[in-house]
Design a protein around this motif. Sequence first.
Motif, mmCIF file in Angstrom:
data_model
loop_
_atom_site.group_PDB
_atom_site.id
_atom_site.type_symbol
_atom_site.label_atom_id
_atom_site.label_comp_id
_atom_site.label_asym_id
_atom_site.label_seq_id
_atom_site.Cartn_x
_atom_site.Cartn_y
_atom_site.Cartn_z
ATOM 1 N N PRO A 89 0.813 -1.226 0.000
ATOM 2 C CA PRO A 89 0.000 0.000 0.000
ATOM 3 C C PRO A 89 0.842 1.270 0.000
ATOM 4 O O PRO A 89 0.504 2.244 -0.694
ATOM 5 C CB PRO A 89 -0.826 -0.127 1.295
ATOM 6 N N TYR A 90 1.937 1.255 0.751
ATOM 7 C CA TYR A 90 2.818 2.426 0.804
ATOM 8 C C TYR A 90 3.464 2.676 -0.557
ATOM 9 O O TYR A 90 3.495 3.818 -1.046
ATOM 10 C CB TYR A 90 3.891 2.222 1.867
ATOM 11 N N ALA A 91 3.979 1.617 -1.181
ATOM 12 C CA ALA A 91 4.625 1.759 -2.484
ATOM 13 C C ALA A 91 3.627 2.216 -3.547
ATOM 14 O O ALA A 91 3.937 3.078 -4.383
ATOM 15 C CB ALA A 91 5.270 0.435 -2.896
ATOM 16 N N GLN A 92 2.421 1.662 -3.511
ATOM 17 C CA GLN A 92 1.404 2.043 -4.493
ATOM 18 C C GLN A 92 0.972 3.494 -4.314
ATOM 19 O O GLN A 92 0.789 4.226 -5.295
ATOM 20 C CB GLN A 92 0.200 1.109 -4.374
ATOM 21 N N LYS A 93 0.808 3.909 -3.065
ATOM 22 C CA LYS A 93 0.398 5.289 -2.804
ATOM 23 C C LYS A 93 1.493 6.271 -3.202
ATOM 24 O O LYS A 93 1.210 7.346 -3.762
ATOM 25 C CB LYS A 93 0.053 5.460 -1.319
ATOM 26 N N LEU A 94 2.741 5.902 -2.930
ATOM 27 C CA LEU A 94 3.864 6.760 -3.296
ATOM 28 C C LEU A 94 3.942 6.917 -4.814
ATOM 29 O O LEU A 94 4.152 8.021 -5.326
ATOM 30 C CB LEU A 94 5.166 6.169 -2.755
ATOM 31 N N THR A 95 3.746 5.818 -5.532
ATOM 32 C CA THR A 95 3.745 5.866 -7.000
ATOM 33 C C THR A 95 2.576 6.697 -7.512
ATOM 34 O O THR A 95 2.703 7.464 -8.481
ATOM 35 C CB THR A 95 3.663 4.442 -7.580
ATOM 36 N N GLN A 96 1.420 6.576 -6.868
ATOM 37 C CA GLN A 96 0.235 7.343 -7.279
ATOM 38 C C GLN A 96 0.470 8.835 -7.090
ATOM 39 O O GLN A 96 0.109 9.647 -7.948
ATOM 40 C CB GLN A 96 -0.979 6.886 -6.472
ATOM 41 N N ILE A 97 1.067 9.205 -5.976
ATOM 42 C CA ILE A 97 1.368 10.622 -5.728
ATOM 43 C C ILE A 97 2.331 11.146 -6.782
ATOM 44 O O ILE A 97 2.161 12.259 -7.314
ATOM 45 C CB ILE A 97 1.947 10.808 -4.312
ATOM 46 N N LEU A 98 3.351 10.349 -7.099
ATOM 47 C CA LEU A 98 4.324 10.758 -8.112
ATOM 48 C C LEU A 98 3.646 10.970 -9.462
ATOM 49 O O LEU A 98 3.915 11.956 -10.155
ATOM 50 C CB LEU A 98 5.421 9.696 -8.233
ATOM 51 N N GLN A 99 2.742 10.075 -9.832
ATOM 52 C CA GLN A 99 2.031 10.205 -11.104
ATOM 53 C C GLN A 99 1.122 11.436 -11.111
ATOM 54 O O GLN A 99 1.010 12.131 -12.118
ATOM 55 C CB GLN A 99 1.221 8.945 -11.382
ATOM 56 N N ASN A 100 0.481 11.702 -9.985
ATOM 57 C CA ASN A 100 -0.393 12.870 -9.896
ATOM 58 C C ASN A 100 0.384 14.176 -10.050
ATOM 59 O O ASN A 100 -0.086 15.121 -10.680
ATOM 60 C CB ASN A 100 -1.134 12.875 -8.558
ATOM 61 N N VAL A 101 1.579 14.191 -9.462
ATOM 62 C CA VAL A 101 2.388 15.409 -9.543
ATOM 63 C C VAL A 101 2.940 15.595 -10.950
ATOM 64 O O VAL A 101 2.880 16.690 -11.524
ATOM 65 C CB VAL A 101 3.533 15.360 -8.512
ATOM 66 N N THR A 102 3.487 14.510 -11.519
ATOM 67 C CA THR A 102 4.129 14.623 -12.834
ATOM 68 C C THR A 102 3.121 14.798 -13.963
ATOM 69 O O THR A 102 3.453 15.354 -15.010
ATOM 70 C CB THR A 102 4.980 13.380 -13.124
ATOM 71 N N SER A 103 1.881 14.323 -13.776
ATOM 72 C CA SER A 103 0.885 14.415 -14.854
ATOM 73 C C SER A 103 0.525 15.860 -15.180
ATOM 74 O O SER A 103 0.087 16.169 -16.290
ATOM 75 C CB SER A 103 -0.377 13.640 -14.470
ATOM 76 N N SER A 104 0.706 16.757 -14.220
ATOM 77 C CA SER A 104 0.368 18.168 -14.457
ATOM 78 C C SER A 104 1.529 18.945 -15.069
ATOM 79 O O SER A 104 1.364 20.082 -15.488
ATOM 80 C CB SER A 104 -0.043 18.832 -13.143
ATOM 81 N N LEU A 105 2.713 18.305 -15.094
ATOM 82 C CA LEU A 105 3.885 18.974 -15.667
ATOM 83 C C LEU A 105 4.087 18.454 -17.084
ATOM 84 O O LEU A 105 4.793 17.493 -17.327
ATOM 85 C CB LEU A 105 5.130 18.698 -14.817
ATOM 86 N N VAL A 106 3.440 19.053 -18.029
ATOM 87 C CA VAL A 106 3.425 18.576 -19.401
ATOM 88 C C VAL A 106 4.528 19.256 -20.203
ATOM 89 O O VAL A 106 4.845 20.423 -19.994
ATOM 90 C CB VAL A 106 2.049 18.838 -20.058
ATOM 91 N N GLY A 107 5.104 18.514 -21.144
ATOM 92 C CA GLY A 107 6.070 19.077 -22.087
ATOM 93 C C GLY A 107 7.379 19.436 -21.430
ATOM 94 O O GLY A 107 7.937 18.683 -20.645
ATOM 95 N N ASP A 108 7.883 20.636 -21.742
ATOM 96 C CA ASP A 108 9.200 21.045 -21.256
ATOM 97 C C ASP A 108 9.189 21.478 -19.802
ATOM 98 O O ASP A 108 10.239 21.781 -19.236
ATOM 99 C CB ASP A 108 9.735 22.189 -22.126
ATOM 100 N N ASP A 109 8.005 21.560 -19.201
ATOM 101 C CA ASP A 109 7.945 21.986 -17.797
ATOM 102 C C ASP A 109 8.590 20.959 -16.883
ATOM 103 O O ASP A 109 9.075 21.288 -15.801
ATOM 104 C CB ASP A 109 6.491 22.207 -17.371
ATOM 105 N N PHE A 110 8.581 19.699 -17.316
ATOM 106 C CA PHE A 110 9.142 18.641 -16.471
ATOM 107 C C PHE A 110 10.462 18.171 -17.058
ATOM 108 O O PHE A 110 10.529 17.725 -18.200
ATOM 109 C CB PHE A 110 8.165 17.467 -16.369
ATOM 110 N N ASN A 111 11.506 18.300 -16.294
ATOM 111 C CA ASN A 111 12.827 17.858 -16.749
ATOM 112 C C ASN A 111 13.590 17.310 -15.554
ATOM 113 O O ASN A 111 14.162 18.048 -14.767
ATOM 114 C CB ASN A 111 13.596 19.021 -17.387
ATOM 115 N N ASN A 112 13.565 15.989 -15.420
ATOM 116 C CA ASN A 112 14.243 15.336 -14.312
ATOM 117 C C ASN A 112 15.242 14.324 -14.861
ATOM 118 O O ASN A 112 14.976 13.654 -15.867
ATOM 119 C CB ASN A 112 13.225 14.635 -13.410
ATOM 120 N N ALA A 113 16.383 14.229 -14.192
ATOM 121 C CA ALA A 113 17.448 13.350 -14.689
ATOM 122 C C ALA A 113 17.013 11.888 -14.753
ATOM 123 O O ALA A 113 17.493 11.121 -15.598
ATOM 124 C CB ALA A 113 18.677 13.490 -13.791
ATOM 125 N N TYR A 114 16.120 11.492 -13.856
ATOM 126 C CA TYR A 114 15.700 10.084 -13.814
ATOM 127 C C TYR A 114 14.682 9.744 -14.903
ATOM 128 O O TYR A 114 14.367 8.566 -15.092
ATOM 129 C CB TYR A 114 15.096 9.759 -12.452
#
Length: 306
Positions: free
Chosen positions: A44-69
């Motif tokens: 549950p912890y891993a799934q929730k952490l992944t869900q939060i990450l997806q929610n945050v990154t989904s709003s950063l479209v195109g060039d707004d999101f640039n992460n080394a990973y």
Amino acid sequence: MPSLKEVRNRISSVKSTQQITKAMKMVAAAKLRRAQNKIVQMRPYAQKLTQILQNVTSSLVGDDFNNAYSQARTPEKILLVVITSDKGLCGAFNTNVTRAVNLLLNDTYRSQHAKGNVTLLCVGKKGYEYFKRRNVPLISDYSTILTAKDLGFGDVLPAAEFAMKGFLDKKYDKVVLVYNEFKNAATQILQTETLLPIQIVKEDAPAASQTSKSKDKQLQSDYVFEPNKEEILESLIPQTLKIQFYKSVLESNASEQGSRMTAMDKATENAGELLKELKLSYNRARQANITKEILEIVGGAEALGK
């Protein structure tokens, strides 16, 4: 037909083996309970952490999101994280993993393997010993992780950080996890997952339905980001990757104990069936000897009477 002594020795040997397999089954069952509790609590912890990450990154479209990973590069250099066990007697648990890795080497990453650009990071001695006999670059520093008395996040962290640093330093273009996912004591599902680069879920992904979009937006509205999304991602992404790596090891550990318990249970049943056959053979041989002795006595008595 074997002699009575030979059959008795075989019966004694099978009984000893049956006691060993029964004891190993009980030990595996006890370890399985602890390993299962760990992975059930972690999911549950891993799934929730992944869900939060997806929610945050989904709003950063195109060039707004640039992460080394998240930088997708041409996969010329591959790191395969092979998670097996330290011990055998667990059925096809290790064989399934090594077979999947061989398939990746000879099919999916055939050209990279031919150039020597595929490296294996083995977690577990069985995988390391298997691929050590083959012409594959190996990293052995983390093969003894599973020897820890109580496998924890700190034991797995160095291996996860090594894989992440290798990707950041462009030593590897892709990191793939190969392990057995725990479903139940009798069933393990072989998984091949891409750890790096991370897969970013875009808000306007064509595969997403209108309903799922509205749910995602509803989830996003439940969060208040301080100081901002970008800074949160800088710490959230590495933590998510480490948790994903740790979860894979826990999945494999629980699968190993389940596979061993099932294998030892089957071995105990097979020993019982073999004992039945040996006892039947022993009784037949004993009956044949008794009949032979009676015939000899009767024949001797008749000879004396004549």
